[in-house]
Design a protein around this motif. Structure first.
Motif, PDB file in Angstrom:
ATOM      1  N   GLY A  85       0.826  -1.211   0.000  1.00 29.90           N
ATOM      2  CA  GLY A  85       0.000   0.000   0.000  1.00 29.90           C
ATOM      3  C   GLY A  85       0.853   1.249   0.000  1.00 29.90           C
ATOM      4  N   GLU A  86       1.938   1.210   0.756  1.00 28.13           N
ATOM      5  CA  GLU A  86       2.844   2.344   0.845  1.00 28.13           C
ATOM      6  C   GLU A  86       4.234   1.757   0.989  1.00 28.13           C
ATOM      7  OE1 GLU A  86       2.464   5.805   1.311  1.00 28.13           O
ATOM      8  OE2 GLU A  86       0.310   5.786   0.952  1.00 28.13           O
ATOM      9  N   ALA A  87       5.232   2.591   0.819  1.00 31.55           N
ATOM     10  CA  ALA A  87       6.593   2.113   1.060  1.00 31.55           C
ATOM     11  C   ALA A  87       6.786   1.959   2.567  1.00 31.55           C
ATOM     12  CB  ALA A  87       7.604   3.103   0.515  1.00 31.55           C
ATOM     13  N   ILE A  88       7.541   0.950   2.942  1.00 32.69           N
ATOM     14  CA  ILE A  88       7.814   0.755   4.371  1.00 32.69           C
ATOM     15  C   ILE A  88       9.259   1.149   4.632  1.00 32.69           C
ATOM     16  CG2 ILE A  88       8.381  -1.700   4.025  1.00 32.69           C
ATOM     17  CD1 ILE A  88       7.065  -2.133   6.841  1.00 32.69           C
ATOM     18  N   ARG A 122      10.866  -2.037  -8.905  1.00 35.86           N
ATOM     19  CA  ARG A 122      10.967  -0.939  -7.942  1.00 35.86           C
ATOM     20  C   ARG A 122      10.029   0.171  -8.370  1.00 35.86           C
ATOM     21  NH1 ARG A 122      16.870   1.040  -6.301  1.00 35.86           N
ATOM     22  NH2 ARG A 122      15.598   2.579  -5.207  1.00 35.86           N
ATOM     23  N   ILE A 123       9.242   0.666  -7.420  1.00 33.65           N
ATOM     24  CA  ILE A 123       8.296   1.742  -7.714  1.00 33.65           C
ATOM     25  C   ILE A 123       8.888   3.052  -7.211  1.00 33.65           C
ATOM     26  CG2 ILE A 123       5.999   2.646  -7.172  1.00 33.65           C
ATOM     27  CD1 ILE A 123       5.876   0.234  -8.987  1.00 33.65           C
ATOM     28  N   ILE A 124       8.849   4.090  -8.070  1.00 37.37           N
ATOM     29  CA  ILE A 124       9.393   5.385  -7.635  1.00 37.37           C
ATOM     30  C   ILE A 124       8.283   6.283  -7.078  1.00 37.37           C
ATOM     31  CG2 ILE A 124      10.763   7.392  -8.263  1.00 37.37           C
ATOM     32  CD1 ILE A 124      11.657   5.922 -10.759  1.00 37.37           C
ATOM     33  N   ASP A 125       7.199   6.399  -7.831  1.00 40.85           N
ATOM     34  CA  ASP A 125       6.149   7.339  -7.429  1.00 40.85           C
ATOM     35  C   ASP A 125       4.921   7.125  -8.307  1.00 40.85           C
ATOM     36  OD1 ASP A 125       4.756   9.411  -6.315  1.00 40.85           O
ATOM     37  OD2 ASP A 125       6.413  10.836  -6.465  1.00 40.85           O
ATOM     38  N   ARG A 126       3.853   7.850  -8.022  1.00 43.93           N
ATOM     39  CA  ARG A 126       2.707   7.878  -8.929  1.00 43.93           C
ATOM     40  C   ARG A 126       3.179   8.530 -10.232  1.00 43.93           C
ATOM     41  NH1 ARG A 126      -1.378   4.946  -8.370  1.00 43.93           N
ATOM     42  NH2 ARG A 126      -2.749   6.432  -9.403  1.00 43.93           N
ATOM     43  N   ALA A 127       2.826   7.931 -11.367  1.00 42.91           N
ATOM     44  CA  ALA A 127       3.316   8.447 -12.649  1.00 42.91           C
ATOM     45  C   ALA A 127       2.916   9.900 -12.847  1.00 42.91           C
ATOM     46  CB  ALA A 127       2.791   7.579 -13.778  1.00 42.91           C
ATOM     47  N   PRO A 136       7.766  13.387  -5.650  1.00 46.89           N
ATOM     48  CA  PRO A 136       7.499  13.767  -4.253  1.00 46.89           C
ATOM     49  C   PRO A 136       7.465  12.581  -3.291  1.00 46.89           C
ATOM     50  CG  PRO A 136       5.558  14.089  -5.654  1.00 46.89           C
ATOM     51  CD  PRO A 136       6.722  13.840  -6.563  1.00 46.89           C
ATOM     52  N   LYS A 137       6.859  11.499  -3.723  1.00 48.29           N
ATOM     53  CA  LYS A 137       6.684  10.365  -2.810  1.00 48.29           C
ATOM     54  C   LYS A 137       8.021   9.821  -2.330  1.00 48.29           C
ATOM     55  CE  LYS A 137       3.428   6.871  -2.238  1.00 48.29           C
ATOM     56  NZ  LYS A 137       2.297   6.521  -3.064  1.00 48.29           N
ATOM     57  N   TYR A 138       9.009   9.848  -3.218  1.00 45.69           N
ATOM     58  CA  TYR A 138      10.330   9.352  -2.882  1.00 45.69           C
ATOM     59  C   TYR A 138      10.877  10.090  -1.660  1.00 45.69           C
ATOM     60  CZ  TYR A 138      15.372   8.600  -3.565  1.00 45.69           C
ATOM     61  OH  TYR A 138      16.682   8.301  -3.390  1.00 45.69           O
ATOM     62  N   VAL A 139      10.688  11.406  -1.657  1.00 47.62           N
ATOM     63  CA  VAL A 139      11.179  12.218  -0.546  1.00 47.62           C
ATOM     64  C   VAL A 139      10.273  12.050   0.673  1.00 47.62           C
ATOM     65  CG1 VAL A 139      11.897  14.515   0.138  1.00 47.62           C
ATOM     66  CG2 VAL A 139      11.999  13.854  -2.265  1.00 47.62           C
ATOM     67  N   GLU A 169       3.168  12.215   8.600  1.00 44.60           N
ATOM     68  CA  GLU A 169       2.773  12.414   7.219  1.00 44.60           C
ATOM     69  C   GLU A 169       3.606  13.562   6.658  1.00 44.60           C
ATOM     70  OE1 GLU A 169       1.200  10.460   4.782  1.00 44.60           O
ATOM     71  OE2 GLU A 169      -0.206  10.163   6.427  1.00 44.60           O
ATOM     72  N   ALA A 170       3.925  13.475   5.379  1.00 44.67           N
ATOM     73  CA  ALA A 170       4.662  14.558   4.742  1.00 44.67           C
ATOM     74  C   ALA A 170       4.098  14.764   3.346  1.00 44.67           C
ATOM     75  CB  ALA A 170       6.143  14.212   4.670  1.00 44.67           C
ATOM     76  N   VAL A 171       4.007  16.007   2.918  1.00 45.63           N
ATOM     77  CA  VAL A 171       3.579  16.313   1.560  1.00 45.63           C
ATOM     78  C   VAL A 171       4.598  17.284   0.966  1.00 45.63           C
ATOM     79  CG1 VAL A 171       1.642  16.983   0.116  1.00 45.63           C
ATOM     80  CG2 VAL A 171       1.215  16.277   2.462  1.00 45.63           C
ATOM     81  N   VAL A 172       5.212  16.854  -0.150  1.00 38.78           N
ATOM     82  CA  VAL A 172       6.256  17.672  -0.756  1.00 38.78           C
ATOM     83  C   VAL A 172       5.708  18.318  -2.020  1.00 38.78           C
ATOM     84  CG1 VAL A 172       8.533  17.600  -1.849  1.00 38.78           C
ATOM     85  CG2 VAL A 172       8.097  16.259   0.201  1.00 38.78           C
ATOM     86  N   PHE A 173       6.000  19.599  -2.212  1.00 35.57           N
ATOM     87  CA  PHE A 173       5.575  20.314  -3.414  1.00 35.57           C
ATOM     88  C   PHE A 173       6.808  20.795  -4.168  1.00 35.57           C
ATOM     89  CE2 PHE A 173       2.311  20.777  -0.225  1.00 35.57           C
ATOM     90  CZ  PHE A 173       1.180  20.396  -0.914  1.00 35.57           C
ATOM     91  N   GLY A 174       6.668  20.982  -5.466  1.00 37.38           N
ATOM     92  CA  GLY A 174       7.811  21.492  -6.211  1.00 37.38           C
ATOM     93  C   GLY A 174       7.677  21.353  -7.716  1.00 37.38           C
ATOM     94  N   ALA A 175       6.605  20.715  -8.187  1.00 33.00           N
ATOM     95  CA  ALA A 175       6.450  20.538  -9.627  1.00 33.00           C
ATOM     96  C   ALA A 175       6.417  21.893 -10.316  1.00 33.00           C
ATOM     97  CB  ALA A 175       5.172  19.765  -9.924  1.00 33.00           C
ATOM     98  N   GLY A 176       7.284  22.088 -11.291  1.00 30.19           N
ATOM     99  CA  GLY A 176       7.298  23.335 -12.059  1.00 30.19           C
ATOM    100  C   GLY A 176       7.910  24.504 -11.320  1.00 30.19           C
ATOM    101  N   ARG A 177       8.379  24.265 -10.100  1.00 30.36           N
ATOM    102  CA  ARG A 177       9.010  25.350  -9.342  1.00 30.36           C
ATOM    103  C   ARG A 177      10.517  25.134  -9.357  1.00 30.36           C
ATOM    104  NH1 ARG A 177       5.157  28.739  -6.184  1.00 30.36           N
ATOM    105  NH2 ARG A 177       3.328  27.447  -5.819  1.00 30.36           N
TER     106      ARG A 177
END
Lengths: 269, 656
Positions: B363-366, B468-473, B487-490, B502-510
């Motif tokens: 379900g999530e990375a452990i 190996r899964i990196i993130d949601r495409a 983001p998910k990787y971080v 919980e963590a939410v990372v932003f940065g797409a296009g920035r």
């Protein structure tokens, strides 16, 4: 005793006839008159509240009903007969169970054991047989445990079954006290300020349990409560006391509009 | 294998498997549930009788083939029976998340047009009644627990036992119809419809056929050698595909026993009492348990703590190797067995893992530390990668090839390919039929050759064949400077710290990345207690300077680790803040399976993101919150924003 007819409540529940009646109760401690000449009745299956400001004599009244105090004057009629002088445990055997304003549980014992003590009046096996865990004691304990487990399920306290009471927060202790009273399968349940010191959520939970007990087992409930909102929502009929006297009696709406009650609560202008 | 040579007639449907189990292992326990403090159990023969009675009762109420039957409540035998009973009469069971609020239920119930709803208790009855005016096909509701429902209008409300009794009473007239419908089920008929929680948009109804479920269950049972003697604890939401595969698919194939806890609060105690041999939990559960162990060990006496530390260090060194059957010296083995007696054994017993033969997390990375901790104890914990659309299994780790950073090799019968974009595709017998009433989405997800897009970006390791899964495409994007943003990787690296829930990372296009964090109240609260830091609320604790400093050091450590990655070094976090509330599914910020809804969070807290980028030191914000009963409230807070040291990227770029 006058055999009163039942009535139908605002939400459509059918209430039975009189199950208990206080006739001209007066209670004096030396020179202090805690209760003076109060009469009221409790019908089968109703939720009856006793309210009043601090020191009005509410708890004393509850103690008279549960047999802790013997009234100086007046009579208590129960199930159509005048109740003779009784000790509290005899009253309990008659089907009157109660909870206390200041929680009275065995702190070192588990929740389960505490609730089991509520079944004490139903246990008849001898001490010897209980000690060696044979014969009658064993069958009795199993039957009682089943009853207790149903109460635990009802009050949703499965997760703290084996927890010592001393480790529980206040709101849960109150619920365990209610469980112990319910374990006695009372026909009248007396609740002394069941919601004192609780937060809003705990009050909501407790209100729901009180309504569910009344609904599910048809238990007659007599409660003392400070929180007016709770009283007005829960109860079918309300007795209002002030300085040991009865100043009002009726449905929540009647009581709310009673001038004497308004004066007692808000002060006279 | 016995299963492989099984008469194909029984593999047509779940009710057919039930008939086989009732006949071949009628006296074996099929279900247990703790009620009134005692584990009550039902054999396969008894289960068949109960299900038949309910199926007759449903016929009595006029259920038609193809009707949808919604099932809402916590894991209880009666609700599992309800699903099989619905299948027996040709209807389609639709399990729903029990903690969903009324509006969420409304969408699902009206989308599938459920005529029947089977619920656990008054709480669920009330929710359905609240929305029933807007459900045009809803007719009958059946409930299990009658508490509080006595006074309800019973014209279309029925008690479970009474429906069964009514069914039994009319057995003579209805039996022929039941047999006809039950025998008429084909392998292609719908077995179950499950609504995906959906990290974006409205939930979609995934239609899974009998073949999907039964073939997938069979393959996975063989993969892990599951047997009739296995025990599972059914505690994960019934609306989740995994629970359906484990507690119905695999249980009916092998005949193992499904144990239902007494209540959600007693889950951990019930786990100990049952000691399952086959266990599944999302990483979060393992994390919580590990946090609790560590908190309790910190309160233990010095001697105990030293014994624990000594043997745990030994276990971390050799435990996994012993589990994988690698070469380990005799001295180490001897020491490990002493550890087993003094530490590992009692610890596993306290956790309820003494008998776990096969354990899965997904379900999530452990976190690698968490994963290794359990494996070091000798618990055969593995990872799998799956989706509702695949009837769970896409890849899983075979015994002896277990690592924390891969999700394993393709499950039996599954073909895998990675598109040029990095997105992972698969094809298998478990691939779903369609999204109900949604041909567009079906076409977007599944192509004409049966390949399904996972929506996840990943790659297959050449040396091992593991995925190996990196993130949601769709979350993988580019930073303004062209660097890759995942983001998910971080986030996963951040969440591996016990303090960070919980963590939410932003940065797409920035040009740089920033993050929202949630602290773990249990872990941080315990730390605060030991350090005499007083706090009154989540908010106050989250904003405490010492807590912020600790989080800053976590973020900086993560930055150092991210900087080492040749593709993702640009994802280092420049600035972060701690949110004033925990992200919650009731507010739509998480899915019901607790996955972050990035877009919704980004929109809802856009003021905070702006503040993270504009360089301000603090920001005042107000947020609407939804309570469990659906009421709304407002919370406000002034949040501090902290910068974190990053490893210079320019140098890295230059090095390339």
């Amino acid at each position: 005793m006058t055999q009163n007819q039942g009535y139908t409540t605002a939400d459509g529940r059918q209430i039975g006839g009189t199950v208990m009646e206080m006739k001209n109760i007066t209670l004096k401690f030396g020179g202090v008159t805690a209760i003076s000449d109060i009469s009221f009745d409790i019908h089968e299956g109703e939720i009856r509240a006793i309210i009043g400001p601090n020191g009005a004599g509410k708890s004393s009244m509850l103690n008279v009903i549960s047999g802790f105090y013997t009234p100086t004057e007046g009579e208590v009629w129960y199930q159509g007969a005048k109740r003779p002088l009784m000790r509290p445990y005899e009253v309990a055997r008659q089907g009157v169970a109660r909870t206390f304003q200041n929680i009275a549980l065995f702190e070192g014992m588990s929740v389960l054991d505490n609730i089991m003590t509520g079944r004490l009046t139903k246990m008849n096996a001898s001490i010897l047989s209980q000690a060696i865990w044979l014969g009658r004691a064993r069958a009795e304990e199993m039957a009682n445990r089943e009853k207790v487990e149903r109460v635990i399920d009802f009050l949703e306290i499965q997760s703290i079954r084996k927890t010592p009471v001393g480790r529980l927060p206040y709101g849960l202790k109150k619920r365990v006290e209610l469980a112990r009273a319910l374990a006695a399968e009372p026909s009248i349940l007396l609740l002394d300020e069941p919601m004192a010191g609780m937060n809003v959520e705990e009050k909501e939970d407790m209100s729901r349990f009180i309504l569910d007990v009344n609904d599910e087992f048809g238990t007659t409930i007599c409660l003392i409560e400070h929180d007016m909102g709770v009283v007005m929502d829960l109860s079918d009929r309300v007795v209002v006391m002030d300085y040991g006297k009865k100043i009002g009696d009726g449905t929540p709406t009647e009581v709310r509009n009673n001038q004497a009650v308004i004066d007692a609560y808000l002060g006279v202008a | 294998m016995a299963i492989a040579t099984e008469n194909a007639v029984h593999l047509r449907s779940v009710p057919a498997l039930l008939a086989r189990n009732a006949e071949k292992m009628g006296n074996k326990a099929a279900y247990r549930e703790k009620e009134f403090g005692i584990w009550q159990s039902w054999t396969w023969a008894e289960t068949a009788v109960e299900i038949e009675a309910l199926a007759l009762g449903l016929l009595d109420l006029g259920i038609a083939p193809g009707d949808f039957v919604a099932v809402i409540g916590r894991n209880r035998p009666s609700l599992y029976w309800s699903m099989v009973a619905a299948q027996s009469v040709g209807a389609v069971p639709v399990p729903l998340y029990q903690d969903a609020v009324a509006e969420e239920m409304e969408y699902v119930l009206s989308h599938c047009g459920a005529r029947f709803v089977i619920v656990a208790d008054q709480e669920q009855v009330d929710k359905v009644y609240e929305i029933q005016d807007r459900l045009d096909r809803f007719e009958h509701m059946i409930y299990l627990d009658e508490r509080g429902l006595r006074k309800y209008d019973h014209s279309n409300l029925h008690q479970f036992g009474e429906v069964q009794a009514q069914g039994r009473a009319r057995q003579g007239e209805l039996m022929a119809e039941l047999v006809k419908r039950r025998d008429g089920i084909t392998a292609d008929d719908t077995c179950v419809m499950l609504y995906t929680s959906g990290t974006t948009g409205k939930p979609k109804g995934v239609v899974l056929s009998n073949t999907n479920i039964i073939e997938t269950a069979r393959a996975s049972v063989t993969f892990d050698d599951l047997r009739a003697t296995d025990e599972v604890l059914a505690y994960l939401p019934m609306a989740w595909v995994g629970d359906f595969i484990f507690s119905i698919g695999q249980a009916y194939i092998t005949g193992f026993c499904v144990n239902c806890p007494e209540s959600a609060d007693t889950m951990m105690m019930d786990l100990r009492e049952i000691a399952p041999s086959y266990y599944f939990a999302p990483p979060r559960v393992f994390e919580t348990q590990l946090t609790q162990i560590m908190i309790r060990m910190e309160d233990a006496g010095a001697l105990k703590r030293r014994i624990f530390d000594f043997f745990m260090n030994h276990a971390r060194r050799v435990g996994s190797k012993i589990l994988d059957g690698d070469r380990v010296s005799a001295t180490d083995r001897l020491l490990y067995s002493v550890g087993e007696m003094t530490t590992y054994g009692p610890l596993k017993n306290a956790l309820g893992f003494s008998r776990v033969r096969v354990g899965y997390t997904a379900g999530e990375a452990i976190g690698p530390e968490i994963f290794d901790f359990y494996r070091a104890l000798g618990i055969n914990l593995k990872q799998l990668y799956g989706q509702t659309e695949a009837s769970v299994f896409i890849t899983q780790q075979p015994d002896g090839q277990v690592r924390s950073d891969t999700v394993g090799v393709p499950s039996p019968g599954v073909e895998l390919k990675v598109a040029e974009s990095g997105e992972v595709f698969y094809r298998s017998p478990g691939v779903f039929v369609e999204y109900y009433k949604n041909p567009d989405s079906t076409a977007d997800t599944k192509d004409s050759e049966g390949w399904v897009a996972t929506g996840d970006a990943g790659f297959v390791e050449e040396s091992t064949g593991h995925l190996r899964i990196i993130d949601r495409a769709k979350d993988v994007a580019n930073l303004a400077n062209g660097g890759l943003f995942a983001p998910k990787y971080v986030e996963n690296k951040l969440k591996f710290y016990p303090n960070i829930l919980e963590a939410v990372v932003f940065g797409a296009g920035r040009d740089r990345c920033v993050a929202f964090l949630n602290i773990d109240l249990a872990a941080v609260g315990n730390w605060a207690e030991r350090n005499n830091i007083a706090y009154a609320s989540y908010q106050e604790l989250a904003g405490h300077p010492d807590v912020m400093a600790a989080l800053q050091s976590h973020v900086e450590e993560v930055n150092r680790s991210v900087a080492e990655d040749e593709m993702l070094f640009g994802c280092q976090i420049y600035r972060f803040l701690v949110l004033h509330k925990e992200l919650d599914a009731d507010d739509g910020e998480l899915t019901r399976t607790r996955k972050v809804r990035r877009k919704i969070i980004g929109e809802k807290f856009s003021d905070l993101i702006d503040a993270l980028y504009d360089g301000s030191d603090s920001i005042y914000t107000e947020t609407e919150v939804t309570y469990e009963d659906g009421r709304k409230g407002q919370i406000s807070a002034t949040l501090q924003i902290r910068g974190a040291a990053v490893v210079p990227v320019a140098k890295q770029l230059a090095a390339e």
